[in-house]
Design a protein around this motif. Structure first.
Motif, PDB file in Angstrom:
ATOM      1  N   ALA A  36       0.661  -1.023   0.031  1.00 56.40           N
ATOM      2  CA  ALA A  36       0.167   0.067   0.046  1.00 56.40           C
ATOM      3  C   ALA A  36       0.848   1.245   0.077  1.00 56.40           C
ATOM      4  O   ALA A  36       0.640   2.488  -0.649  1.00 56.40           O
ATOM      5  N   GLY A  37       2.186   1.042   0.596  1.00 54.52           N
ATOM      6  CA  GLY A  37       2.880   2.270   0.771  1.00 54.52           C
ATOM      7  C   GLY A  37       3.459   2.727  -0.771  1.00 54.52           C
ATOM      8  O   GLY A  37       3.593   3.487  -1.037  1.00 54.52           O
ATOM      9  N   PHE A  38       3.751   1.491  -1.175  1.00 54.75           N
ATOM     10  CA  PHE A  38       4.092   1.913  -2.815  1.00 54.75           C
ATOM     11  C   PHE A  38       3.050   2.329  -3.628  1.00 54.75           C
ATOM     12  O   PHE A  38       3.399   3.203  -4.445  1.00 54.75           O
ATOM     13  N   MET A  39       1.857   1.893  -3.525  1.00 52.53           N
ATOM     14  CA  MET A  39       0.774   2.337  -4.407  1.00 52.53           C
ATOM     15  C   MET A  39       0.503   3.774  -3.897  1.00 52.53           C
ATOM     16  O   MET A  39       0.218   4.649  -4.937  1.00 52.53           O
ATOM     17  N   ILE A  40       0.682   4.174  -2.636  1.00 55.78           N
ATOM     18  CA  ILE A  40       0.408   5.673  -2.317  1.00 55.78           C
ATOM     19  C   ILE A  40       1.584   6.411  -2.899  1.00 55.78           C
ATOM     20  O   ILE A  40       1.223   7.506  -3.414  1.00 55.78           O
ATOM     21  N   CYS A  41       2.873   6.000  -2.731  1.00 53.99           N
ATOM     22  CA  CYS A  41       3.915   6.781  -3.273  1.00 53.99           C
ATOM     23  C   CYS A  41       3.692   6.959  -4.983  1.00 53.99           C
ATOM     24  O   CYS A  41       3.904   7.964  -5.475  1.00 53.99           O
ATOM     25  N   LEU A  42       3.399   5.678  -5.544  1.00 55.34           N
ATOM     26  CA  LEU A  42       2.992   5.998  -7.022  1.00 55.34           C
ATOM     27  C   LEU A  42       1.872   6.901  -7.341  1.00 55.34           C
ATOM     28  O   LEU A  42       1.930   7.419  -8.455  1.00 55.34           O
TER      29      LEU A  42
END
Length: 255
Positions: free
Chosen positions: A230-236
Motif C-alpha cells: 500500500a505504501g508503494f501504491m500511495i507513493c506511485l
C-alpha cells in the motif's frame, strides 16, 4: 515532428552534461550512506539502554536507511533542476520549438530522470544496507532474511519516486526557487511535524515520505494502518498526480 529516440537522446545529453547532475547525485549517495552508517553505529552502542519494547520492534533494515530522509533532498534538487534550469535560462523556448509534442517531452525527461536516479539509488540502497548491518554488529540482519531484499529494493524505488515527484512539481511551478521552496520544507519540516500532531496525523500518514517509509520497513509499524504494498501504491499515486499536474500545465501554458 521529432522522433522519440532523438528527443530522449537530446534530454539525456542535456542532463548528463550539467555539473549539478553529478554533484547532486553524489551528495545523495554520500549523505544517505554516511548518515545511515552513523545512526547504525550509535544504535549499536546504545542498544543495551533501549527499552524492551524498542528492542522487540527494532528494525535493523530500516535503521540502516535512516539517512535517506536527508539524502533525498539532493534528489529533489536534481529533479527540480532538470526542468527548472531550462525555464530559468529561457532554453525551454528552444526545447518546445524543437519538440512541440509536450507529452513526449515530459515522458522523455521522466525517462532520463529514472535512467540516472534508479542506478544511483540501487547502489546507494545496497551500500547503505551492507555498511549499516556491519556497524550494527550482533543486532544486524542479512539480505536473505524474510522481506529484507524487498525492503532494500523498496528503498531504491522510493528514491526514484521522490525524484519523479519533484520533476512533476518542477513542471508545475517552473521556477527552481519556488519548487525547492515548496518541496524542501514539506519533506524536511511539514511532513515530520504534521505526522506528530494528533488532529492531522491521520492525513499525514498518507504523505509520500511516510508511505515510502513503509516500503523499507521489515518490522511492522503499528502506527501506520497499511503495509509496504500500500505504501508503494500511495507513493506511485503521488508521482502520477504531480506528473499529471505538470503535464496539464505544460500543455496549457506557453514557455
Amino acid at each position: 515532428m521529432a522522433s522519440p529516440g532523438a528527443v530522449l537522446l537530446s534530454e539525456w545529453t542535456k542532463v548528463r552534461t550539467v555539473r549539478s547532475t553529478v554533484i547532486t547525485l553524489l551528495v545523495a549517495f554520500v549523505v544517505t550512506v554516511g548518515l545511515g552508517a552513523v545512526i547504525c553505529l550509535v544504535t549499536n552502542n546504545q542498544f543495551k539502554s533501549m527499552s524492551e519494547s524498542e528492542k522487540l520492534t527494532f528494525d535493523a533494515t530500516s535503521t540502516s536507511f535512516s539517512g535517506v530522509y536527508l539524502g533525498q533532498l539532493a534528489l529533489i534538487v536534481f529533479a527540480v533542476l532538470v526542468v527548472g534550469n531550462e525555464y530559468s535560462s529561457g532554453m525551454i523556448r528552444v526545447t518546445l520549438a524543437a519538440v512541440p509534442q509536450r507529452t513526449m517531452l515530459l515522458l522523455c525527461k521522466a525517462a532520463v530522470v529514472v535512467g540516472l536516479v534508479l542506478p544511483v539509488a540501487l547502489v546507494t540502497s545496497f551500500t547503505t544496507f551492507f555498511l549499516g548491518q556491519a556497524l550494527l554488529g550482533s543486532h544486524r540482519t542479512t539480505l536473505g532474511a524474510d522481506h529484507v531484499l524487498r525492503a532494500v529494493l523498496g528503498m531504491a524505488v522510493y528514491m526514484t519516486f521522490i525524484a519523479l515527484l519533484s520533476l512533476g512539481v518542477g513542471f508545475m511551478l517552473r521556477k527552481p526557487v519556488l519548487s525547492l521552496g515548496l518541496l524542501m520544507p514539506f519533506f524536511f519540516l511539514i511532513s515530520p511535524i504534521l505526522s506528530n500532531v494528533p488532529k492531522v496525523k491521520n492525513v499525514a500518514r498518507y504523505f509520500p515520505d511516510v508511505a515510502g517509509s513503509q516500503m523499507v520497513h521489515v518490522v511492522t509499524n503499528s502506527s501506520i494502518p497499511y503495509g509496504p504494498l500500500a505504501g508503494f501504491m500511495i507513493c506511485l499515486a503521488w508521482v502520477l498526480a504531480t506528473l499529471a499536474g505538470g503535464y496539464v500545465l505544460l500543455k496549457r501554458r506557453d514557455a
